[in-house]
Every structure is written in structure tokens, then in C-alpha cells.
Write an enzyme that holds these catalytic residues in place. Structure first.
Site, mmCIF file in Angstrom:
data_model
loop_
_atom_site.group_PDB
_atom_site.id
_atom_site.type_symbol
_atom_site.label_atom_id
_atom_site.label_comp_id
_atom_site.label_asym_id
_atom_site.label_seq_id
_atom_site.Cartn_x
_atom_site.Cartn_y
_atom_site.Cartn_z
ATOM 1 C CB CYS A 1 -19.714 3.185 -19.745
ATOM 2 S SG CYS A 1 -19.233 4.545 -19.421
ATOM 3 C CE1 TYR B 1 -6.953 2.519 -0.383
ATOM 4 C CE2 TYR B 1 -4.783 3.327 0.362
ATOM 5 C CZ TYR B 1 -5.512 2.523 -0.304
ATOM 6 O OH TYR B 1 -5.508 1.481 -1.279
ATOM 7 C CE1 TYR C 1 3.994 13.238 -4.280
ATOM 8 C CE2 TYR C 1 4.583 11.184 -5.431
ATOM 9 C CZ TYR C 1 3.684 12.468 -5.363
ATOM 10 O OH TYR C 1 3.656 12.868 -6.504
ATOM 11 C CB CYS D 1 -15.283 3.138 -13.435
ATOM 12 S SG CYS D 1 -16.402 4.503 -13.322
ATOM 13 C CG LEU E 1 8.860 3.822 -6.022
ATOM 14 C CD1 LEU E 1 8.500 2.617 -4.795
ATOM 15 C CD2 LEU E 1 7.792 3.474 -6.022
ATOM 16 C CG ASP F 1 -8.431 4.315 -3.430
ATOM 17 O OD1 ASP F 1 -9.988 4.690 -3.909
ATOM 18 O OD2 ASP F 1 -7.456 3.992 -4.535
ATOM 19 C CD GLN G 1 0.115 10.221 -4.017
ATOM 20 O OE1 GLN G 1 0.285 11.487 -5.179
ATOM 21 N NE2 GLN G 1 0.146 11.330 -3.237
ATOM 22 C CB THR G 2 3.569 4.321 -7.097
ATOM 23 O OG1 THR G 2 4.219 5.297 -6.514
ATOM 24 C CG2 THR G 2 4.740 3.054 -8.266
ATOM 25 C CB CYS H 1 -24.109 4.353 -13.832
ATOM 26 S SG CYS H 1 -22.500 6.009 -13.481
ATOM 27 C CD GLU I 1 -3.019 -0.659 -0.382
ATOM 28 O OE1 GLU I 1 -3.246 0.189 -0.516
ATOM 29 O OE2 GLU I 1 -3.510 -1.397 -0.619
HETATM 30 S S1 SF4 Z 1 -21.593 3.276 -16.406
HETATM 31 FE FE1 SF4 Z 1 -21.085 4.138 -14.745
HETATM 32 S S2 SF4 Z 1 -19.836 3.153 -13.608
HETATM 33 FE FE2 SF4 Z 1 -20.279 2.077 -15.584
HETATM 34 S S3 SF4 Z 1 -17.907 2.647 -16.144
HETATM 35 FE FE3 SF4 Z 1 -19.335 4.453 -17.551
HETATM 36 S S4 SF4 Z 1 -19.181 5.344 -15.422
HETATM 37 FE FE4 SF4 Z 1 -17.883 3.990 -14.556
#
Ligand code: SF4
Length: 358
Positions: A198, A119, A81, A191, A79, A137, A41-42, A207, A36
Site C-alpha cells: 500500500c 474466466y 488437477y 495488492c 501439475l 479471477d 491454481q498454479t 482505496c 491459462e
Molecule cells: S492501497 Fe489498496 S489497492 Fe493498493 S495495495 Fe493497498 S489495498 Fe491494494
């Protein structure tokens, strides 16, 4: 979207699409913590070899605690940071020395480790102990903002709270570990920030972003990063003795980037300058500088960090060997090039040395 359906979608999607990564085959909290911290940031592709190096060199928290900081920084080199590496080392010492080697076992206790924020604590608590606490995150912000159509600024205090409450309310009673890993993986692979997939998404029908065509607008992040321009002039003082070259290097101790790493004598100015202009401006004692031989000046190297854009030039100056031990150079340590290899250094310096000395 119904909360149970959301969690089921995440778990089903994760079962089919998860990447096979070494830290997903363990519930050892030390190894999960390592992964983690390295992956903050990587990107996974960049972080994976570092994870493997750290596990091989420091297989237990005791091994890491007993290492010297310089070796840890050297392994971390590249790396960025670097405060993460220093905190990692300090926290390992804390576990080894204060907790008698017993790794903290819940979210609240994990938060007491240096460098471990909400986190990381929730990631370790859920992945290692299956504790029911949600990770939030950048990936999670994005998925939740889009699916539930939330336009609150994620960089605001209000936004952070709102998303944290929602994320915790979505956690299923069982499988907090799989679910948390799943939602982050879903954000990283499905996403995604620029091109969410989508067309083939199990969330599609519920969604909000998809239904309203708002994928590009969500999540909302108002705070803008201020980029600072910095101009670094590195003076590489070197001398020759018995046919060998010695280079002057300096450990960075100030509260600034790269603390604990080694670079050269640094003059920071408001713009780039020639070696002659630099020396003229500093007004150093003529008795000293008249014996210096000005060598080549490099082109300007650009080095981009999250909040800073650095332009660096390297100015080679040969000095008489007997000056190296004088008060003027007391901040420098003079090393032979093969001794420099083992020092922890910023990538900018390492690249320059590789190109010019090794
Ligand atoms: S449908 Fe909604 S949750 Fe699925 S990839 Fe597209 S924006 Fe993201």
C-alpha cells in the site's frame, strides 16, 4: 474511486511493472489458452516450464488433438488437477475435428470448449482478440473488493454477479487485453493477499481498504473448504522372471482424483494399517496368499491436495510369476521399471518409484 481513474491507474502500473512472460508476446489464441489452463491454481514459476514443454511438444492445436491422452497426462504430471489436462486434450480434439481446426473467435464460442469457463473464455477473448469482456479471477476479486470497499461474500452467487458487473463496467473502451492482464498482475504483485504494498500504490488515495485499514478483511470469502482425510495402502505386487523385476500397476478409471493415471493396487481404509492386518482383513484365498512373500512396509507419506489430506503407505509383496496372469490380478498390468517411466503417474507414486526403483 472514479472508474476512468481506476482503469488508467491499472494501465499505467502495468506498463511499468509487468513481468516478461512468453504468453504475453503472442496473440495466438491456442498458446494463450494453453497458458491459462496451465496457470489455473498454479504459480507462474511452477507453470512456466510446463507451458514451455507443451508449446515445444504440441506447437499447434492439431498437434495436441492428435496426441494420445496418456502422453498428454505424462507431460502434465506434477501439475495436479488432471481433469484440466483431459479437458484440454478433449477441447483440442473438438477444435480440430468439429471446427476444422479453426479456433473459436469470441467469448460465447470459446465457452463451448470443454473445460473453458467464464474466466478462461474472457481471458482468451480479450488477450487474443481484444474483445471487451472482463476477467474475474481471485486477483480481480481482491483488488475490486479492496479498492471499492465491497464486503459481499465472493464465494456466493450474489457476490460473483456483483463483481462481474463491476468488473465489466470498469473496462476501458480500448485496450481490454492490456487492462485485463494489468488488473490480474496488479493483484498478483501489488495488492497481494497477505502483504499488499500500500505504501507505494497508485490507488492509495482512493482505496477504501487502505483508507479504513481493512486490507486484511477484504475480500470476504465465507465458504470454507472441507478437508477430507484419506488413508491409502498401496500393495506393490512384484515378481521376478529371467532376472528381471515386474511391478503390478493399475490405471485409475474411477471418478476420483488422478483418473487416467497409473498407481498400484490400492486399498483405502479408515486408518493406517500393517500389511498383515490388511491381508487378514481382506480374507483372500489362502491358496493364493500362502505363496506371497511379505516385504517391507514404508513409512507413511503425506500428500496434500486442495480438498484432501492423503496418508499413504506402500506394502511390498512378492508373488510367484505364474500368479501374475491369473484372474485375481486381471486389473493389474505388470511392467518392468524402465517401462513405468513413461506412464503418467501421480507425483506421490512417481516420487516413491524414484526413491525405490530407479
Ligand atoms: S492501497 Fe489498496 S489497492 Fe493498493 S495495495 Fe493497498 S489495498 Fe491494494
Amino acid at each position: 474511486m472514479d472508474k476512468h481513474l481506476f482503469a488508467d491507474n491499472i494501465l499505467n502500473w502495468y506498463a511499468k511493472n509487468k513481468r516478461d512472460l512468453p504468453w504475453r508476446h503472442t496473440n495466438n489464441p491456442y498458446l494463450i489458452w494453453l497458458s491459462e489452463v496451465i496457470l489455473q491454481q498454479t504459480r507462474v514459476k511452477q507453470g512456466l516450464p510446463y507451458y514451455e514443454k507443451f508449446v515445444e511438444t504440441y506447437p499447434t492445436v492439431k498437434d495436441l488433438a492428435e496426441a494420445d491422452e496418456q502422453s498428454v497426462l505424462r507431460l502434465w504430471q506434477g501439475l495436479g488437477y488432471y481433469s484440466r489436462a483431459r479437458n484440454l486434450h478433449a477441447a483440442a480434439k473438438f477444435v480440430h475435428e468439429e471446427l476444422e481446426g479453426k479456433f473459436p473467435e469470441d467469448y460465447q464460442e470459446l465457452l463451448k470448449m470443454k473445460g473453458v469457463g467464464k474466466y478462461t473464455a474472457s481471458a482468451i477473448a480479450s488477450f487474443a482478440y481484444n474483445e471487451k469482456v472482463a476477467v474475474v479471477d481471485g486477483n480481480v476479486f481482491r483488488v475490486l473488493a479492496r479498492v471499492f470497499g465491497i464486503a459481499t461474500d465472493i464465494a456466493s452467487h450474489k457476490g460473483a454477479k456483483e463483481f462481474e458487473v463491476l468488473a465489466n463496467s470498469l473496462l476501458p473502451d480500448q485496450q481490454a487485453d492490456e487492462y485485463n492482464q494489468g488488473i490480474m498482475e496488479f493483484g498478483a504483485l501489488q495488492c497481494t493477499p497477505q502483504k499488499p504494498n500500500c505504501m507505494y500504490c497508485p490507488m492509495q488515495s482512493g482505496c477504501v481498504a487502505f483508507q479504513q485499514g481493512k486490507q486484511k478483511e477484504l475480500p470476504v470469502k465465507i465458504k470454507k473448504l472441507k478437508i477430507k482425510n484419506r488413508y491409502f495402502h498401496y500393495l506393490i505386487f512384484e515378481y521376478q522372471k529371467n532376472g528381471e523385476v515386474f511391478l503390478g500397476m493399475k490405471e485409475r478409471t474411477a471418478k476420483d482424483i488422478w483418473s487416467g493415471l497409473y498407481d498400484f493396487w490400492l486399498e483405502e481404509k479408515p486408518a493406517l494399517q500393517t500389511t498383515e492386518a490388511l491381508l487378514g482383513e481382506n480374507g483372500w484365498d489362502d491358496k493364493l496368499t500362502s505363496k506371497w512373500v511379505i516385504g517391507k512396509q514404508s513409512v507413511a507419506y503425506k500428500h496434500i491436495l486442495t480438498h484432501q489430506r492423503i496418508q499413504a503407505t506402500f506394502h511390498h509383496i512378492e508373488i510367484p510369476a505364474e500368479q501374475a496372469g491369473t484372474e485375481f490380478f486381471s486389473d493389474l498390468h505388470f511392467f518392468k521399471p524402465d517401462e513405468i517411466v513413461d506412464l503418467p503417474k501421480p507425483v506421490l507414486i512417481d516420487n516413491y518409484l524414484n526413491k525405490n526403483f530407479f
